[in-house]
Scaffold this active site. Structure first.
Site, short mmCIF file in Angstrom:
data_model
loop_
_atom_site.label_atom_id
_atom_site.label_comp_id
_atom_site.label_asym_id
_atom_site.label_seq_id
_atom_site.Cartn_x
_atom_site.Cartn_y
_atom_site.Cartn_z
N HIS A 94 2.14 1.59 5.20
CA HIS A 94 1.87 0.29 5.66
C HIS A 94 2.86 -0.67 6.09
O HIS A 94 4.01 -0.46 5.91
CB HIS A 94 0.95 -0.63 4.67
CG HIS A 94 -0.63 -0.33 4.66
ND1 HIS A 94 -1.24 -0.77 3.73
CD2 HIS A 94 -1.30 0.50 5.45
CE1 HIS A 94 -2.52 -0.32 3.92
NE2 HIS A 94 -2.61 0.42 4.82
N ASP A 96 4.30 -3.24 5.62
CA ASP A 96 5.01 -4.22 4.74
C ASP A 96 5.91 -3.28 3.81
O ASP A 96 6.68 -3.67 3.03
CB ASP A 96 4.31 -5.20 3.98
CG ASP A 96 3.27 -4.38 3.22
OD1 ASP A 96 2.50 -3.67 3.78
OD2 ASP A 96 2.72 -5.13 2.14
N HIS A 97 5.84 -2.02 3.94
CA HIS A 97 6.76 -1.02 3.31
C HIS A 97 7.58 -0.13 4.30
O HIS A 97 8.19 0.76 3.58
CB HIS A 97 5.49 -0.19 2.34
CG HIS A 97 5.04 -0.95 1.40
ND1 HIS A 97 5.39 -0.93 0.22
CD2 HIS A 97 3.76 -1.82 1.71
CE1 HIS A 97 4.28 -1.74 -0.71
NE2 HIS A 97 3.67 -2.42 0.41
N HIS A 165 -5.74 2.46 -2.16
CA HIS A 165 -5.26 1.62 -1.09
C HIS A 165 -5.02 2.25 0.20
O HIS A 165 -5.40 2.04 1.29
CB HIS A 165 -4.07 0.85 -1.63
CG HIS A 165 -3.33 -0.20 -0.82
ND1 HIS A 165 -3.93 -1.27 -0.55
CD2 HIS A 165 -2.09 -0.12 0.04
CE1 HIS A 165 -3.38 -2.09 0.28
NE2 HIS A 165 -2.22 -1.25 0.55
N ASP A 186 0.93 -0.79 -4.52
CA ASP A 186 -0.08 -1.42 -4.06
C ASP A 186 -1.54 -0.83 -4.73
O ASP A 186 -2.46 -1.09 -4.23
CB ASP A 186 -0.22 -1.46 -2.45
CG ASP A 186 0.62 -2.38 -1.78
OD1 ASP A 186 1.63 -2.74 -2.20
OD2 ASP A 186 0.44 -2.50 -0.56
#
Length: 248
Positions: A94, A96-97, A165, A186
């Site tokens: 994702h 943000d990673h 997730h 997450d």
């Protein structure tokens, strides 16, 4: 084994993303990476956001990131540079990673990604567009290696399959001579969410997510491990931040 938490800035999300189907005000959440100095190498777990991408594609998440909060800035605080990282592991792909993955293009760093996650990120479902919108990790010549199942990457450093997730989401267990650290990533964004068994609003397979929540809880109890949360601002403010570190 030394463990640094690298401050990567923050974003704003809806409360129903923080906790699936639980209404509330918008919340600013931290984004961070984890650096592990081990006898077998220097391991970087996730790379946070790319500010330019976030401002271009998800400006409504009000991203904040200073130069010091970039991967190079945070590595420098720990006494390292991009070329010192020997293994990069993404918990999932994702936005943000993975934002800092592209910075390693000239280093030929080994990039470990779950095989199902790699496939999904390259051919995702329409509802996953924003989550997988940053493709910069998939640059030409990236030294990507895939895995499946739980893997001990080095003595005391284990990657754990915790899907839900995303299809190939992973958590991490760090064990040394002191109390173990379980990086939930997450699986649940916050301590309150994990306690209540609530997964993030953005997820691929909710049944797998429920099972991964149970697995994290059971493993933490079995190992007497401290659980660390990826997007819990209150918890984050109590963690040690680079250049301070944990030692196992």
């Amino acid at each position: 084994m030394k463990v640094w938490f690298l401050d990567g800035g923050s974003i704003v999300i809806e409360h129903t993303q923080l906790m699936w189907n639980v209404p509330g005000p918008q919340v600013r959440i931290p984004v961070y990476s984890v650096l592990v100095e081990h006898a077998d190498g220097l391991f970087l777990l996730d790379t946070g956001i790319d500010l330019d991408h976030m401002n271009r594609v998800l400006p409504f998440e009000l991203p904040e990131q200073t130069e010091q909060q970039t991967i190079p800035g945070q590595l420098e605080r720990c006494g390292f540079g991009l070329g010192d990282v020997t293994v990069l592991v993404n918990s999932h792909l994702h936005i943000d990673h993975v934002g800092g993955n592209q910075l390693f293009e000239e280093t030929n760093v080994r990039n470990l990604i779950h095989e199902r996650e790699l496939t999904q990120a390259r051919n995702h479902e329409p509802f996953e567009f924003f989550g997988y919108s940053d493709k910069s990790w998939d640059y030409e010549g990236a030294n990507i290696e895939t895995f499946s199942g739980d893997q001990e990457l080095a003595s005391g450093l284990t990657v754990l399959e915790t899907p839900g997730h995303t299809v190939g989401h992973c958590s991490f267990l760090l064990e040394g001579g002191r109390k173990p650290m379980l990086l939930a990533m997450d699986v649940s964004y916050t301590a309150a969410a994990l306690e209540k068994g609530i997964q993030p609003g953005f997820h691929h397979t909710p049944v797998d997510g429920v099972r991964s929540i149970a697995r994290v809880k059971e493993l933490a109890a079995e190992k007497d491990a401290d659980i660390f949360f990826s997007h819990d601002m209150e918890a984050w403010q109590g963690y040690k931040h680079a250049p301070d570190f944990y030692e196992l």
